[in-house]
Each structure stands twice: as C-alpha cells, then as structure tokens.
Design an enzyme around this catalytic site. Structure first.
Site, PDB file in Angstrom:
ATOM      1  N   CYS A  51       0.930  -1.223  -0.075  1.00 34.24           N
ATOM      2  CA  CYS A  51      -0.082  -0.046  -0.018  1.00 34.24           C
ATOM      3  C   CYS A  51       0.858   1.300   0.010  1.00 34.24           C
ATOM      4  O   CYS A  51       1.771   1.549   0.907  1.00 34.24           O
ATOM      5  CB  CYS A  51      -1.037  -0.286   1.360  1.00 34.24           C
ATOM      6  SG  CYS A  51      -1.760   1.625   1.678  1.00 34.24           S
ATOM      7  N   CYS A  54       0.652   3.415   3.512  1.00 32.48           N
ATOM      8  CA  CYS A  54       0.696   2.918   4.615  1.00 32.48           C
ATOM      9  C   CYS A  54       1.933   3.443   5.242  1.00 32.48           C
ATOM     10  O   CYS A  54       2.895   3.826   4.414  1.00 32.48           O
ATOM     11  CB  CYS A  54       1.293   1.343   4.678  1.00 32.48           C
ATOM     12  SG  CYS A  54      -0.473   0.218   5.030  1.00 32.48           S
ATOM     13  N   HIS A 114      -3.934   0.318   7.942  1.00 28.00           N
ATOM     14  CA  HIS A 114      -4.615   0.145   6.979  1.00 28.00           C
ATOM     15  C   HIS A 114      -6.048  -0.482   6.542  1.00 28.00           C
ATOM     16  O   HIS A 114      -6.916  -0.492   5.878  1.00 28.00           O
ATOM     17  CB  HIS A 114      -3.858  -1.024   6.082  1.00 28.00           C
ATOM     18  CG  HIS A 114      -3.991  -1.257   4.308  1.00 28.00           C
ATOM     19  ND1 HIS A 114      -3.709  -0.327   3.538  1.00 28.00           N
ATOM     20  CD2 HIS A 114      -4.513  -2.253   3.930  1.00 28.00           C
ATOM     21  CE1 HIS A 114      -4.149  -0.730   2.454  1.00 28.00           C
ATOM     22  NE2 HIS A 114      -4.596  -2.058   2.723  1.00 28.00           N
ATOM     23  N   ASN A 154     -13.420   9.992  -0.403  1.00 24.19           N
ATOM     24  CA  ASN A 154     -14.170   9.403  -1.390  1.00 24.19           C
ATOM     25  C   ASN A 154     -13.821   7.777  -0.991  1.00 24.19           C
ATOM     26  O   ASN A 154     -12.589   7.617  -1.044  1.00 24.19           O
ATOM     27  CB  ASN A 154     -13.332   9.463  -2.706  1.00 24.19           C
ATOM     28  CG  ASN A 154     -14.214   8.968  -3.919  1.00 24.19           C
ATOM     29  OD1 ASN A 154     -15.404   9.066  -3.704  1.00 24.19           O
ATOM     30  ND2 ASN A 154     -13.902   8.786  -5.077  1.00 24.19           N
ATOM     31  N   SER A 162      -9.303   4.432  -5.081  1.00 24.79           N
ATOM     32  CA  SER A 162      -8.172   3.671  -5.794  1.00 24.79           C
ATOM     33  C   SER A 162      -7.376   2.636  -4.599  1.00 24.79           C
ATOM     34  O   SER A 162      -6.777   1.942  -4.999  1.00 24.79           O
ATOM     35  CB  SER A 162      -7.140   4.473  -6.203  1.00 24.79           C
ATOM     36  OG  SER A 162      -6.267   5.383  -5.513  1.00 24.79           O
ATOM     37  N   HIS A 165      -7.144   2.061   2.010  1.00 21.96           N
ATOM     38  CA  HIS A 165      -6.330   2.731   3.086  1.00 21.96           C
ATOM     39  C   HIS A 165      -7.390   3.838   3.497  1.00 21.96           C
ATOM     40  O   HIS A 165      -7.389   4.763   2.473  1.00 21.96           O
ATOM     41  CB  HIS A 165      -4.948   3.041   2.889  1.00 21.96           C
ATOM     42  CG  HIS A 165      -4.247   3.358   3.988  1.00 21.96           C
ATOM     43  ND1 HIS A 165      -3.237   2.556   4.680  1.00 21.96           N
ATOM     44  CD2 HIS A 165      -4.320   4.369   5.101  1.00 21.96           C
ATOM     45  CE1 HIS A 165      -2.811   3.249   5.799  1.00 21.96           C
ATOM     46  NE2 HIS A 165      -3.273   4.289   6.125  1.00 21.96           N
ATOM     47  N   HIS A 167      -8.343   7.244   3.812  1.00 18.27           N
ATOM     48  CA  HIS A 167      -7.740   8.533   3.520  1.00 18.27           C
ATOM     49  C   HIS A 167      -8.786   9.674   2.837  1.00 18.27           C
ATOM     50  O   HIS A 167      -9.882   8.875   2.585  1.00 18.27           O
ATOM     51  CB  HIS A 167      -6.450   8.533   2.480  1.00 18.27           C
ATOM     52  CG  HIS A 167      -6.898   7.853   1.351  1.00 18.27           C
ATOM     53  ND1 HIS A 167      -7.289   6.647   0.802  1.00 18.27           N
ATOM     54  CD2 HIS A 167      -7.263   8.595  -0.281  1.00 18.27           C
ATOM     55  CE1 HIS A 167      -7.783   6.536  -0.523  1.00 18.27           C
ATOM     56  NE2 HIS A 167      -7.564   7.500  -1.113  1.00 18.27           N
ATOM     57  N   GLN A 169      -8.872  13.713   0.474  1.00 14.01           N
ATOM     58  CA  GLN A 169      -7.953  14.355  -0.253  1.00 14.01           C
ATOM     59  C   GLN A 169      -8.387  15.986   0.009  1.00 14.01           C
ATOM     60  O   GLN A 169      -9.577  16.286   0.773  1.00 14.01           O
ATOM     61  CB  GLN A 169      -8.293  14.169  -1.494  1.00 14.01           C
ATOM     62  CG  GLN A 169      -7.829  13.003  -2.280  1.00 14.01           C
ATOM     63  CD  GLN A 169      -7.663  12.837  -3.633  1.00 14.01           C
ATOM     64  OE1 GLN A 169      -7.220  13.870  -4.353  1.00 14.01           O
ATOM     65  NE2 GLN A 169      -8.130  11.760  -4.373  1.00 14.01           N
TER      66      GLN A 169
END
Ligand code: H2U
Length: 343
Positions: A51, A54, A114, A154, A162, A165, A167, A169
């Site tokens: 990943c 990570c 993760h 998202n 994509s 993990h 996350h 933006q």
C-alpha cells in the site's frame, strides 16, 4: 408532512443549490432485476507492504512515507491541479472560454492502520483528522492565489476510490468550483434578505417544526454541537448532512468542543451507514465552507455532506443515468423514509 408527499410524484427544491429533485415514492415498491454485485470479503491486514499510503512504505514516485503515528498529509504525487504554471486565458470568443487554473492537491491519511475506516476509528483519532483539516484549510487558504479549499473523502471501490487505506483529499485552487459557488450565491441571497444564515433557519425548522413541517422527521441524531439529518432535498437515497448548530462560515471557527463534536458526528453517521446494509458503506463526503478569498462571508454556514451510492443493499447501487443525466435527479424512497431507516 402531508400524506400526499408519501404517495405521489413531486418535486422538491434545494435552496442551497437552487435546484430540484424529482421524488417518486410510489416506485419504491417496484421489483428489481438489475445489477447485483458480489461483495469481496474484507481481509485487509493492519499494514499492507504494497500500500502506498501505509506508514514507512514507498509511494509510486519513489518517495517514502514516514513512520507516522496518527494523521499524515502529503502533496498528491499525481495532483489534478498544479502550482507552478503560467497564466493564460482564451477569451476572444464567448463560445470558447478557457483559463489556466493554479492549484494544489494533498492526500490525508487518516490512520497508519490499513484495515480501519472512519466508523471503526476512535473518536479521539478522528478528532486528529478534523485538526488536520483545520490546519490545511488555514495554511492553504492563506496562499495568495488560493480562493477555495475543498476537503473530501471518497470511500469504496464502487466510488472509484483507488485504495482502501483510510484517506481523504484536499484540493485548493484559484476559482470557487461550481457546487460551493452555487451555495455561495444562494446563502448570500438569503443572508441579505433575512439577516440569518439559510442553514440556521433550515435547521431550526427541522428540529422544532414549522408550518407544514413535522419536527425531527429527517433528523438522524444530534450531539451538543452538531445535527445529522437527511436533507429535505436529498438526491442520493441515503444522502445526509452534518450541520453545526451555531452558524460558522468555516471549520477554523470551531472551538475545541465543537471539533470533538464534528469528530463524533462523523463517526456516528458512518456507523449508521455501515449498519444499514451490513457493509463498509461507500460514499463521497466533504465539507462545503466559505471561500478563502479574504472576505468575511457571514452568509456561509459550513456543513459536511455525504453522498452514498447504495440503494437497496450492499451491492445494489443507484445509477444517476437516463432521466437524471438528461433532465433532473430523481429518487424513489423519500428522504423521510431514508431517515427512518438510518435512525
Ligand atoms: P483516491 O483513492 O481517492 O483516488 O486517492 C488516492 C490519491 O493518492 C490519488 O489522488 C494519490 C493519487 O494521485 N497518490 C499519490 O499521491 N502517491 C502515490 O504513490 C499513489 C497515489
């Protein structure tokens, strides 16, 4: 609300974006023979050596992530907006307009783990995500050319995410993008007419009732500082909104307790989502707030929106196609019914 709105097709107005949604409650009973996807079991390890988000791992461009312990923010290696570009405009012909757009993109890892998602994280850890949002809004908003900072998450492969993990933006740019710009215009108009924020008055009606409006019909839950609800004008089947009880233009206006309140509401709402279809619920979520153009923007009442694609199970999603693409968004299940299910 009157029964006719539970039984017959109608249009609902979204005062924040000055747009309409067609609601067709009678259709909720129709049989479904469309797409049903098979779910892959979630077997993510706490650390995935492959990943790129990570801790300690090497990203696609060869840079190494530090051994971060909670939240980690880095410049997006494949950002859609770029900082160092020339200026340029095509404006000679009103039918062919273009302008170079400066901006910056960042990725925010919510946790080194993760295998976690927001609803599985501790509220204290989510609070660190909120703190990072505030820092990013402050620092990016202070850049000369940055007039709007869009913070979002998202989540889920079905949303085109994509990487599982946890996350989000941040995109910061010169122009105010279309969605917040629509809200900017509507809130300003309302503020000039009433001297109160649109969302303050909306929230009061949702909580306390108003002529024709039953109190709490669309409210999911509240904590001391925030209310979560399915907006009257929701487009996505389980769309929801987290609204601060106190009108605040931007997330930097939150005090300490309010930041905890936002973290708590984020967790509580996403937990309800996960429980609804017994799945890690996908969505696009984000914060709409005042532009960073140097103006005070008292008309703005910041809020967090959630647009999940799922319709009737973990695998059956709503498609915004056909009439929705060509004419107007449309939904079957009413926002009131969605709120009841989520509660
Ligand atoms: P999504 O999963 O929401 O697409 O976000 C992942 C982002 O991470 C994506 O915008 C960036 C992609 O550009 N990224 C990096 O910055 N570095 C990498 O090594 C891979 C992905």
């Amino acid at each position: 609300m009157q029964d006719i709105f539970n039984d017959f097709p109608h249009r609902r107005y979204n005062p924040l974006t000055d747009s309409w949604v067609l609601v067709s409650p009678h259709r909720a009973k129709r049989p479904w023979q469309g797409q049903v996807e098979k779910l892959a079991p979630d077997t993510r390890p706490p650390h995935d050596p492959d990943c790129y988000l990570c801790a300690g791992n090497v990203r696609a461009n060869g840079k190494q992530n530090p051994l971060y312990k909670n939240v980690y923010v880095f410049d997006n290696d494949f950002a859609s907006l770029l900082e160092d570009i020339p200026t340029g405009e095509l404006a000679e012909n009103e039918l062919f307009r273009a302008r170079l757009e400066r901006g910056v993109g960042r990725v925010i890892c919510f946790s080194p783990r993760h295998d976690l998602t927001i609803p599985q994280m501790e509220t204290a850890a989510i609070r660190e995500v909120v703190d990072a949002w505030v820092e990013e809004y402050l620092s990016l908003g202070a850049w000369d050319f940055v007039n709007y900072v869009q913070i979002f998450e998202n989540k889920g492969a079905v949303m085109g995410c994509s990487n599982p993990h946890p996350h989000g933006q941040i995109w910061a740019q010169e122009s105010i993008p279309d969605e917040p710009l629509k809200k900017q215009k509507a809130q300003l108009k309302y503020w000039e007419k009433h001297g109160t924020t649109l969302l303050n008055d909306y929230l009061q009606a949702e909580l306390n009732g108003a002529p024709g409006i039953t109190a709490r019909e669309r409210v999911l839950f509240e904590n001391e500082h925030f209310v979560a609800l399915v907006p009257f004008w929701a487009v996505w089947p389980f769309e929801a909104m987290i609204v601060p009880k106190r009108p605040m233009p931007r997330i930097t206006d939150m005090n300490d307790a309010e930041r905890d309140g936002l973290a708590d509401a984020y967790k509580q709402l996403t937990m309800r989502y996960d429980k609804l279809f017994q799945t890690s619920f996908p969505y696009s979520a984000g914060i709409h707030q005042a532009p960073t153009d140097g103006a005070a923007h008292p008309e703005w009442h910041f809020h967090m929106v959630f647009y999940p694609p799922l319709l009737r199970s973990a695998t059956v999603k709503k498609f915004m196609v056909g009439y929705e693409m060509l004419a107007n968004p449309q939904r079957d299940i009413t926002p009131e019914k969605a709120a009841e299910l989520l509660r």
